[in-house]
Design a protein around this motif. Structure first.
Motif, short mmCIF file in Angstrom:
data_model
loop_
_atom_site.label_atom_id
_atom_site.label_comp_id
_atom_site.label_asym_id
_atom_site.label_seq_id
_atom_site.Cartn_x
_atom_site.Cartn_y
_atom_site.Cartn_z
N LEU A 1 6.03 6.13 -11.95
CA LEU A 1 6.45 5.89 -13.34
C LEU A 1 5.37 6.33 -14.32
O LEU A 1 5.66 6.62 -15.48
CB LEU A 1 6.76 4.40 -13.55
CG LEU A 1 7.93 3.83 -12.77
CD1 LEU A 1 8.02 2.32 -13.00
CD2 LEU A 1 9.24 4.50 -13.18
N VAL A 2 4.14 6.38 -13.85
CA VAL A 2 3.00 6.67 -14.72
C VAL A 2 2.42 8.05 -14.46
O VAL A 2 2.03 8.75 -15.41
CB VAL A 2 1.91 5.58 -14.52
CG1 VAL A 2 0.69 5.89 -15.38
CG2 VAL A 2 2.47 4.20 -14.85
N PHE A 3 2.37 8.47 -13.18
CA PHE A 3 1.69 9.71 -12.81
C PHE A 3 2.68 10.75 -12.27
O PHE A 3 3.63 10.41 -11.57
CB PHE A 3 0.61 9.43 -11.76
CG PHE A 3 -0.52 8.59 -12.28
CD1 PHE A 3 -1.54 9.15 -13.03
CD2 PHE A 3 -0.55 7.22 -12.03
CE1 PHE A 3 -2.57 8.38 -13.52
CE2 PHE A 3 -1.58 6.43 -12.51
CZ PHE A 3 -2.60 7.01 -13.26
N ASP A 4 2.39 12.01 -12.57
CA ASP A 4 3.22 13.10 -12.07
C ASP A 4 2.75 13.53 -10.67
O ASP A 4 1.85 12.91 -10.09
CB ASP A 4 3.24 14.28 -13.05
CG ASP A 4 1.88 14.93 -13.23
OD1 ASP A 4 0.99 14.75 -12.37
OD2 ASP A 4 1.69 15.64 -14.25
N GLU A 5 3.33 14.60 -10.16
CA GLU A 5 3.01 15.04 -8.80
C GLU A 5 1.58 15.58 -8.68
O GLU A 5 1.07 15.75 -7.57
CB GLU A 5 4.02 16.11 -8.34
CG GLU A 5 3.97 17.43 -9.10
CD GLU A 5 4.85 17.42 -10.34
OE1 GLU A 5 5.16 18.53 -10.85
OE2 GLU A 5 5.22 16.32 -10.81
N HIS A 6 0.94 15.84 -9.81
CA HIS A 6 -0.45 16.31 -9.80
C HIS A 6 -1.43 15.17 -10.06
O HIS A 6 -2.62 15.41 -10.28
CB HIS A 6 -0.65 17.41 -10.85
CG HIS A 6 0.29 18.57 -10.69
ND1 HIS A 6 0.25 19.43 -9.60
CD2 HIS A 6 1.33 19.01 -11.47
CE1 HIS A 6 1.19 20.35 -9.72
NE2 HIS A 6 1.86 20.12 -10.84
N ASN A 7 -0.92 13.95 -10.05
CA ASN A 7 -1.73 12.74 -10.31
C ASN A 7 -2.33 12.72 -11.71
O ASN A 7 -3.40 12.16 -11.94
CB ASN A 7 -2.84 12.59 -9.27
CG ASN A 7 -2.29 12.27 -7.89
OD1 ASN A 7 -1.22 11.67 -7.76
ND2 ASN A 7 -3.02 12.64 -6.86
N LEU A 8 -1.62 13.32 -12.66
CA LEU A 8 -1.97 13.24 -14.07
C LEU A 8 -0.95 12.36 -14.77
O LEU A 8 0.25 12.38 -14.40
CB LEU A 8 -2.01 14.62 -14.72
CG LEU A 8 -3.09 15.57 -14.20
CD1 LEU A 8 -2.93 16.94 -14.83
CD2 LEU A 8 -4.49 15.02 -14.47
N ASN B 1 0.85 -1.18 0.00
CA ASN B 1 0.00 0.00 0.00
C ASN B 1 0.89 1.24 0.00
O ASN B 1 1.58 1.52 0.98
CB ASN B 1 -0.90 -0.02 1.23
CG ASN B 1 -2.03 0.99 1.15
OD1 ASN B 1 -2.33 1.49 0.08
ND2 ASN B 1 -2.64 1.28 2.28
N ASN B 2 0.90 1.97 -1.11
CA ASN B 2 1.82 3.08 -1.29
C ASN B 2 1.17 4.42 -0.95
O ASN B 2 -0.05 4.58 -1.03
CB ASN B 2 2.30 3.10 -2.74
CG ASN B 2 2.95 1.79 -3.15
OD1 ASN B 2 4.12 1.54 -2.89
ND2 ASN B 2 2.19 0.91 -3.79
N ALA B 3 2.01 5.38 -0.60
CA ALA B 3 1.50 6.71 -0.22
C ALA B 3 1.13 7.54 -1.44
O ALA B 3 0.33 8.48 -1.32
CB ALA B 3 2.56 7.45 0.60
N THR B 4 1.69 7.20 -2.61
CA THR B 4 1.39 7.95 -3.83
C THR B 4 1.04 6.97 -4.94
O THR B 4 1.30 5.77 -4.85
CB THR B 4 2.61 8.78 -4.28
OG1 THR B 4 3.70 7.89 -4.58
CG2 THR B 4 3.04 9.75 -3.18
N LEU B 5 0.45 7.50 -6.00
CA LEU B 5 0.22 6.70 -7.19
C LEU B 5 1.55 6.38 -7.85
O LEU B 5 2.57 7.00 -7.56
CB LEU B 5 -0.69 7.46 -8.16
CG LEU B 5 -2.11 7.75 -7.66
CD1 LEU B 5 -2.86 8.60 -8.69
CD2 LEU B 5 -2.86 6.47 -7.37
N ILE C 1 -2.71 -0.36 -11.31
CA ILE C 1 -1.78 0.71 -11.67
C ILE C 1 -2.40 2.09 -11.45
O ILE C 1 -1.68 3.09 -11.40
CB ILE C 1 -1.30 0.55 -13.13
CG1 ILE C 1 0.07 1.22 -13.33
CG2 ILE C 1 -2.33 1.07 -14.11
CD1 ILE C 1 1.20 0.56 -12.59
N VAL C 2 -3.73 2.18 -11.33
CA VAL C 2 -4.38 3.46 -11.03
C VAL C 2 -4.90 3.48 -9.59
O VAL C 2 -5.82 4.22 -9.26
CB VAL C 2 -5.52 3.78 -12.02
CG1 VAL C 2 -4.99 3.99 -13.41
CG2 VAL C 2 -6.59 2.68 -12.00
#
Length: 259
Positions: free
Chosen positions: A24-31, A17-21, A69-70
């Protein structure tokens, strides 16, 4: 032979369980990064083009990213689930038939050398009906470059050991179901038994996905993650292979004996 402790370690890895998405796929804005998005769209366009050669009326509504992955539950082996959302056109539209057509057209690509992956992660692709997007689905639209529904970070309310115990009981129940099915020569499932096992496995999958979407813990729920482990550890595939082997024996071996 895998030990109990090794199985629990594998389950713990699947519960990462990770703290961020996924960075490798998402930037700091979750895009999603532009180059990742464009690469996935190119792959989807290839599948769509090949499928439309055999199914010209196929209409695509969206191309989406879904699955682990999302979410926040991923590790370095998590697949990338690429979904092609199709539009039903007529009253006679049969989603199962369209899905089978898509798989038939695309299944030969790996043997021809078409192996799609990203960051050493397998890209798993398929057609998706719009009705399959439940209110709780975590889905990123690649076509529109936006979230259809963002994931929510939660904590697991059980340990890997507890999930392992639940998983063992889950597998025992499926084994018991298989043992109650009629067999030929006490070895192979009958055609009717194959249909019943296929329906049973499909029902287990459907129930797990419904709990993922509508359960109080959604993708953090024990029931959903139990089926996820059931699939990840190859047990689901094992029962599918029982059906395949039974069909082979019934169609080939038994017919030869009749001759």
């Amino acid at each position: 032979m895998v030990t109990e402790n090794e199985l629990i370690d594998k389950i713990a890895a699947y519960m990462q369980n990770n703290a961020t998405l996924c960075p490798l796929v998402f930037d700091e804005h979750n895009l999603i990064y532009d180059y990742v998005r464009q690469g996935l769209l190119n792959i989807a366009d290839f599948f769509i083009e090949q499928t439309q050669k055999a199914f010209a009326s196929l209409k695509v509504e969206d191309i989406v990213l879904a699955g682990g992955i999302v979410s926040y539950i991923y590790n370095d082996q998590t697949d990338i689930d690429l979904g092609i959302v199709v539009c039903p056109e007529t009253d006679g539209y049969n989603p199962d038939m369209v899905q089978q057509m898509f798989r038939y057209v695309n299944r030969a690509f790996p043997q021809k050398g078409y192996r799609f992956n990203l960051f050493a992660r397998n890209i798993d692709y398929g057609l998706v009906e719009p009705s399959h997007f439940f209110s709780g689905s975590r889905v990123y639209s690649l076509s529109e470059n936006r979230w259809r529904q963002m994931p929510v970070h939660r904590e697991f309310t059980y340990s890997p050991q507890e999930l392992f115990e639940y998983y063992k009981d889950y597998c025992d129940k499926v084994h018991h179901f298989v043992n109650t099915l009629p067999k030929v020569e006490d070895k192979w499932l009958t055609f009717e038994s194959c249909r019943r096992l296929e329906a049973h496995l499909d029902a287990l999958k459907k129930d797990a996905l419904l709990l993922k979407e509508n359960g109080p813990e959604q993708e953090y729920g024990m029931e959903y993650n139990c089926h996820r482990i059931f699939n990840k550890l190859g047990v689901y595939g094992h029962f599918k292979s029982i059906i395949t082997e039974a069909h082979y024996q019934l169609v080939n071996v038994l017919e030869l004996r009749d001759e």
